[in-house]
Design a protein around this motif. Structure first.
Motif: not given
Length: 452
Positions: A80-98
């Motif tokens: 899975a690859v996440m995409i976002s127009g409002m990316g934050t470091i917190h969201n990226a870290v959460q996505a990686t952990k999942i």
């Protein structure tokens, strides 16, 4: 050879972006499709099993992170690859952990998207290859048998695999001690990491320290370069110390130090090197006797013997022989490109009646010889008898100071015990197999002291 077209699923509520991504992916030879809601994506993943999913962080019916979590729980090799127009470091870290493979920010860069998908597909392929390899190893090294003794061992393997505790496996040569060690490793969280087997009895005493802990360049004559030891090679995985009872006291002391502080020191080195290794040891010796006679360290014994697994000799689980024989026939017919052979029940009885002093290893070698040498598709008792006679003649006969009657009684005792075990301790069935009256069998059991 036909190669499956990679399947990419886009999950985004922006129809225009979906159309752009699908056209771009189609041009690269991918099969791409899009959905606009999380629930629809879950159904689509279940039905069409895509290789890679691009997920927008914000969806109409749920968050992209919630969707990612649900998909990761059910599809372990989905990339899975996440995409976002409002990316934050917190969201990226959460996505990686999942479990997300990567996180891309909008506006999307075409080259970055294509490279990320290529890398995700490579990772999926490698994980699949690793999974197939592990499954193949499990099948090749599986422990066969349904006897009470084997069921007990399977339960101990399960308990050992769930933890990181050290295990000491004891049993005669050829009983399958390494198979037990591999089963523990293959069912543990360390599966996919190295499994390094070391036969401590086969390595000269002058080299064993270097083999286990490695050496630095120039540490001794012939040390022309740094060489990692087996503990370093096994880092993250499992090291199997076979015939641990044959180690010298000096080597035992160094192994004990490694077990105590999880570090090794290379020959010629001065700095401790941390290692993360699970240790499983095995021996065919009685370590209690070895300790009493000063040949094995008591403190090392207690370090290794947290969980003890005793593997029974084949003569104590004769009822497993038919299953083991069928397993090896299938394995060797496949390995040697031979049409699958069948074995008659009477021929199987001949194999079950033999004592197999070399245990499973000896039986395995015999079955391979049987598969190669016998041309018939159904193995009959006469063929087995002929091969067994040849097999026993090949073995070295050790002179014994037994009188003829003692030798005959010993043979009858072992033979009757083997048949009774084959009959699952059913005396009536055993008497039928031996073609003697049940009362006469009872008399033989009593006079010969046969254990039942």
């Amino acid at each position: 050879m036909f190669q499956k077209q990679p399947h990419i699923l886009v999950v985004d509520d922006d129809s225009s972006l979906c159309e752009i991504l699908i056209n771009m992916l189609d041009q690269q030879g991918y099969r791409a499709e899009a959905v606009h809601e999380g629930r629809t994506a879950i159904e689509q993943v279940r039905s069409s099993e895509p290789d890679v999913v691009l997920i927008d962080l914000r969806l109409p019916d749920m968050s992209g992170l919630d969707l990612l979590k649900q998909l990761m729980e059910s599809e372990h090799n989905l990339q899975a690859v996440m995409i976002s127009g409002m990316g934050t470091i917190h969201n990226a870290v959460q996505a990686t952990k999942i479990g997300a493979f990567d996180f891309l920010e909008k506006p999307l860069d075409t080259d970055r998207v294509l490279l990320t998908i290529k890398n995700a597909l490579d990772r999926r392929r490698l994980k699949k290859e690793m999974s197939d390899l592990v499954e193949s190893m499990r099948e090749h090294y599986q422990m066969v048998g349904t006897s009470p003794e084997m069921m007990r061992i399977h339960e101990l393997i399960r308990k050992a695999a769930e933890t990181h505790i050290k295990v000491l496996i004891q049993g005669e040569n050829g009983t399958g001690k390494e198979l037990v060690a591999r089963a523990i490793h293959n069912n543990s969280r360390r599966v996919g990491r190295p499994f390094v087997a070391v036969n401590c009895a086969a390595i000269p005493e002058t080299l064993i320290e270097s083999e286990l802990f490695g050496h630095k360049k120039g540490s001794f004559t012939g040390a022309i370069a740094d060489k990692p030891g087996r503990f370093q090679v096994a880092d993250g995985g499992t090291i199997f110390l076979d015939e641990v009872g044959d180690m010298s006291l000096m080597t035992q002391a160094k192994v004990l130090r490694t077990l105590e502080d999880n570090t090794i020191e290379m020959v010629g080195g001065s700095e401790p090197i941390p290692v993360d290794v699970r240790v499983i040891a095995a021996t065919n010796k009685d370590l209690q006797v070895e300790m009493e006679e000063g040949r094995f360290r008591e403190d090392l014994f207690f370090r290794l013997n947290v969980l003890n697994i005793r593997v029974p000799p084949l003569r104590d689980r004769v009822q497993d022989i038919p299953l083991i024989v069928e397993h090896f026939i299938s394995q060797f017919c496949n390995e040697h490109g031979v049409r699958l052979k069948k074995i008659s029940s009477r021929a199987m009885g001949r194999l079950a009646a033999y004592s197999w002093p070399g245990n499973v290893r000896e039986l395995k070698n015999f079955v391979e010889k049987m598969v190669i040498l016998l041309e018939s598709t159904e193995i009959e008792p006469g063929e087995v008898v002929t091969l067994l006679e040849s097999h026993t003649r090949e073995k070295v006969v050790t002179p014994r100071t037994l009188k003829l009657k003692e030798a005959r009684d010993a043979f009858e005792r072992d033979f009757i015990r083997s048949v009774i075990l084959t009959a699952n301790n059913n005396i009536t069935r055993a008497a039928e197999m031996l073609d003697i009256p049940r009362t006469y069998l009872h008399k033989k059991i009593k006079n010969l002291g046969v254990e039942v």
